[in-house]
Write a protein that holds these residues in place. Structure first.
Motif, short mmCIF file in Angstrom:
data_model
loop_
_atom_site.label_atom_id
_atom_site.label_comp_id
_atom_site.label_asym_id
_atom_site.label_seq_id
_atom_site.Cartn_x
_atom_site.Cartn_y
_atom_site.Cartn_z
N ASP A 73 0.92 -1.54 0.08
CA ASP A 73 0.01 -0.53 -0.46
C ASP A 73 0.88 1.00 0.46
OD1 ASP A 73 -2.16 -1.59 -0.14
OD2 ASP A 73 -1.93 -1.40 2.23
N THR A 74 1.58 1.41 0.28
CA THR A 74 2.47 2.31 0.43
C THR A 74 3.65 1.97 -0.29
OG1 THR A 74 3.99 1.97 2.26
CG2 THR A 74 1.99 3.01 3.41
N THR A 75 4.48 1.14 -0.52
CA THR A 75 5.60 1.01 -1.94
C THR A 75 5.19 1.53 -3.01
OG1 THR A 75 5.83 -0.04 -0.09
CG2 THR A 75 7.66 -0.38 -2.53
N ASP A 76 5.69 2.28 -4.29
CA ASP A 76 5.24 2.40 -5.37
C ASP A 76 6.04 1.62 -6.24
OD1 ASP A 76 2.83 3.16 -4.86
OD2 ASP A 76 4.07 5.58 -5.10
N HIS A 77 7.41 1.40 -5.92
CA HIS A 77 8.70 0.75 -7.09
C HIS A 77 9.54 0.27 -6.29
CE1 HIS A 77 8.82 3.52 -10.40
NE2 HIS A 77 7.43 4.24 -9.50
N LEU A 78 9.70 -1.32 -5.91
CA LEU A 78 10.41 -2.60 -5.17
C LEU A 78 11.32 -3.18 -6.30
CD1 LEU A 78 10.26 -4.22 -3.02
CD2 LEU A 78 8.28 -5.02 -3.62
N LEU A 79 12.07 -2.65 -6.10
CA LEU A 79 13.79 -4.13 -6.77
C LEU A 79 13.73 -4.82 -5.72
CD1 LEU A 79 15.64 -4.13 -8.98
CD2 LEU A 79 16.84 -2.30 -7.65
N GLY A 80 13.59 -6.23 -5.59
CA GLY A 80 14.19 -7.30 -4.50
C GLY A 80 15.45 -7.44 -5.94
N LEU A 81 16.50 -8.21 -5.29
CA LEU A 81 17.21 -8.93 -5.81
C LEU A 81 18.04 -9.77 -4.81
CD1 LEU A 81 19.00 -6.04 -7.38
CD2 LEU A 81 17.95 -7.35 -8.52
N PHE A 82 17.43 -10.95 -4.87
CA PHE A 82 17.87 -12.04 -3.98
C PHE A 82 18.55 -13.12 -3.96
CE2 PHE A 82 13.32 -10.66 -4.36
CZ PHE A 82 13.04 -10.14 -2.98
N ASN A 83 19.95 -13.26 -5.09
CA ASN A 83 21.04 -13.65 -4.69
C ASN A 83 21.83 -12.65 -6.29
OD1 ASN A 83 22.64 -15.58 -5.39
ND2 ASN A 83 21.34 -17.27 -5.07
N MET A 84 23.14 -13.08 -5.77
CA MET A 84 24.06 -12.60 -6.67
C MET A 84 24.15 -12.95 -8.05
SD MET A 84 26.05 -10.08 -5.12
CE MET A 84 27.54 -10.30 -5.34
N SER A 85 24.11 -14.17 -8.56
CA SER A 85 23.44 -14.85 -9.29
C SER A 85 22.26 -15.74 -9.51
CB SER A 85 24.73 -16.54 -10.35
OG SER A 85 24.65 -16.62 -10.64
N HIS A 86 22.20 -16.39 -9.95
CA HIS A 86 20.29 -16.71 -10.24
C HIS A 86 19.84 -17.10 -9.19
CE1 HIS A 86 21.05 -16.81 -14.64
NE2 HIS A 86 21.79 -17.81 -14.55
N MET A 87 18.60 -17.01 -8.58
CA MET A 87 18.06 -17.41 -7.77
C MET A 87 17.66 -18.99 -8.06
SD MET A 87 14.62 -15.05 -7.12
CE MET A 87 14.07 -15.34 -5.89
N GLU A 88 17.93 -19.25 -6.54
CA GLU A 88 17.86 -21.33 -6.53
C GLU A 88 17.10 -21.45 -7.64
OE1 GLU A 88 20.12 -22.04 -4.69
OE2 GLU A 88 20.70 -20.81 -3.02
N TYR A 89 17.15 -22.71 -7.50
CA TYR A 89 16.48 -23.61 -7.68
C TYR A 89 15.33 -23.52 -6.54
CZ TYR A 89 19.38 -25.31 -11.29
OH TYR A 89 19.91 -25.53 -12.67
N GLU A 90 13.79 -24.02 -6.77
CA GLU A 90 12.79 -24.47 -5.56
C GLU A 90 13.04 -25.13 -4.93
OE1 GLU A 90 10.28 -22.40 -5.74
OE2 GLU A 90 9.56 -23.93 -3.26
N GLU A 91 13.70 -26.81 -5.43
CA GLU A 91 14.65 -27.38 -4.48
C GLU A 91 14.97 -27.12 -3.17
OE1 GLU A 91 13.54 -30.68 -4.49
OE2 GLU A 91 15.52 -31.39 -2.93
#
Lengths: 234, 333
Positions: B88-106
């Protein structure tokens, strides 16, 4: 008051000694490794039947980075330690101006999590303490302590330079193979004639991207020749 | 970016993403994924998670620029920060959760900083984007299905496919099909095969068990002409069989085993470390050329009929969203 100061003084000395013991000397070394295969012709008389050509390799060390390279300077490896928690690894294909980047998570799944202390000292301290301390000699201006012993069926003879926390010579002998690694040259890093090759302009690829780059000329070549993510053990 | 592309004037994708605001409207509202090293500088301490270096040599910290450029903006790099974001209070969100690719779901649960699932990211993105009364475009990609197939690891590929299906479901449930077109498709297939005749209910990652003449499942695995069992799933090329303690990208550091059969009698083929057999030995499994499916719901979905060229997808989106008309540019026919 005197008592407090005295305690502070002892604490300071202890801190300095501790710091000194953990400090890493920034060095550049040239090592040579030779491997000899033994085949047993009879029970009591091992026969030396094959000796590989000695291989020279370079070693550079700072507190945060360890790099090795082969004699031709065509391939190298770099370990980067940012906070004593996460170690990153790069496979450096200098002749191709290409590097593969391994994240800590990659190393974890590969079971290749770098033992920083082992990489940094080129011989595990835990193993050194299991060997018997012998005589003291010199390598250049450095004191060298000889350690010998047999651990888990392997005979070790190690000439250790305490000041650098590096071996001057390691003999590792099991029933089949004798591996001798010898320090040939050592320099402070800022005085070395053997500069590290800059990788700033190299093409970098994440290890996880290999599979999607089957037509990449370097990746294709690596997959056919030495393999991807070649981890060298000295 | 280093070397020839850079000197030839190519701009890296990370900076294009941040600089989009200079070319189109007010730029992106939401960008979530991996690749953090491409956004931060190659200096010690640039990365908050590892205290390490990024890859940028142009002195730009794109995460800082994101925060400076937009009001009500946030940058997050771990699960806890992501969870704390108030849409509600965020209009622009940048999320970078890994230096490389994100993990496999496993492997997601093992990530040090913690990563949100594809479904969670989809939900958060929609919550932020739906505040725009003019509507929105959201692209959700499950990019690691492809990676797991390249490594010849069907378990991770299928688990990431399930994560993708969950994300589609989240998008479907959070939007109204009366005004939201959802398209689900792929950019290519893989040389991934499903062998015929396993009995109904046989585990998809398992070894093939046939039915008997009465139509009931046999008790033993079916044997091939070489008297060895075989899996339902396989690849026609790649690195081939491996039974590793941890599967996935680890496969690239092991010798290839394609082109020959392996006795799988005592191998747990449903384990995450199992890599399916392959016929032609290659350094990695390849894409394939068959048609891919297009699934759709919402306005314009009925336009996807039969076999179509890939560019039809754009025209359907254009029609449903009246994009070229609303942009004021020359309408695309």
């Amino acid at each position: 008051m005197k008592f407090t100061l005295w305690r502070f003084f002892i604490f300071t000395i202890a801190l300095l000694l501790t710091t000194g013991a953990n400090a890493t000397t920034n060095v550049s070394c040239v090592y040579e490794t030779i491997e000899t295969k033994n085949s047993v012709t009879n029970e009591h008389e091992p026969r030396n039947d094959s000796q590989k050509q000695p291989s020279k390799w370079f070693f550079w060390r700072t507190e945060k980075e360890i790099e090795v390279s082969n004699a031709e300077r065509s391939f190298g490896e770099k370990w980067i330690n940012n906070n004593q928690r996460s170690v990153f690894y790069q496979a450096l294909y200098h002749d191709k101006k290409f590097l593969l980047d391994f994240q800590p998570a990659d190393l974890k799944i590969l079971g290749k999590q770098a033992d920083w202390e082992m990489r940094s000292n080129l011989f595990p301290q835990s193993l050194l303490t299991q060997l018997e301390r012998k005589n003291t000699t010199k390598f250049n201006q450095y004191d060298v302590v000889r350690y010998e012993g047999k651990v888990a069926g392997i005979e070790y003879r190690v000439d250790w330079i305490p000041e650098l926390k590096l071996p001057a010579r390691v003999e590792k002998n099991n029933s089949n193979t004798l591996i001798i690694t010898e320090l040939k040259e050592v320099y402070m890093l800022d005085k070395t004639p053997y500069k590290q090759t800059s990788t700033e302009e190299y093409e970098a690829m994440d290890y996880a991207d290999i599979g999607d780059n089957e037509s990449h000329p370097v990746v294709a070549q690596l997959q056919k020749s030495i393999g991807i993510g070649y981890f060298h053990d000295h | 970016m280093a070397g020839k592309p850079n000197t030839a004037g190519c701009k890296d994708i990370a900076s294009q993403l941040i600089d989009l605001k200079d070319r189109y409207g007010n730029g992106l509202e939401v960008a979530l994924g991996g690749g953090r090293k491409n956004f931060i500088q190659r200096i010690d301490g640039a990365d908050p998670e590892n205290n390490g270096k990024g890859e940028r040599l142009d002195h730009r910290d794109l995460t800082a620029e994101w925060l400076a450029d937009y009001k009500n903006s946030s940058y997050v790099w771990n699960q806890a920060q992501f969870d704390a974001i108030n849409p509600d209070t965020t209009d622009h969100l940048l999320g970078l959760f890994n230096m490389s690719h994100m993990e496999y779901e496993e492997d997601r649960a093992n990530d040090i900083g913690g990563e949100p699932s594809l479904s969670e990211m989809t939900g958060k993105a929609i919550e932020i984007l739906e505040k725009n009364k003019k509507g929105f475009f959201l692209h959700v990609e499950a990019g690691r299905i492809d990676h797991a197939h390249h490594a010849g690891n069907a378990q991770r590929a299928l688990k990431d496919t399930i994560a993708f299906a969950d994300a589609v479901q989240t998008a479907y449930e959070m939007t109204d099909p009366k005004d939201t077109l959802i398209i689900v498709t792929a950019d290519h297939s893989h040389v991934f095969t499903i062998a015929g005749y396993p009995t109904r209910g046989n585990p998809i990652l398992g070894k093939v068990i046939h039915n008997d003449t009465a139509g009931n499942p046999k008790t033993d695995h079916e044997l091939a002409k070489d008297d060895m069992p075989y899996t339902t799933l396989g690849y026609t090329n790649g690195l081939g069989f491996a039974d590793l303690s941890i599967g996935g990208d680890t496969r690239y550091s092991e010798p290839g085993a394609a082109g020959s059969r392996n006795d799988l009698s005592n191998i747990d083929t449903e384990n995450q470390g199992f890599h399916q057999e392959a016929m032609v030995p290659l350094g990695s499994e390849t894409h394939a050329a068959e048609d891919v499916a297009i699934y759709a719901s919402g306005p314009g979905a009925s336009l996807f009929q039969g076999t179509v060229e890939q560019n039809v997808i754009f025209h359907v989106m254009n029609k449903a969203g009246r994009l070229s008309k609303r942009s004021g540019l020359t309408p695309v026919k």
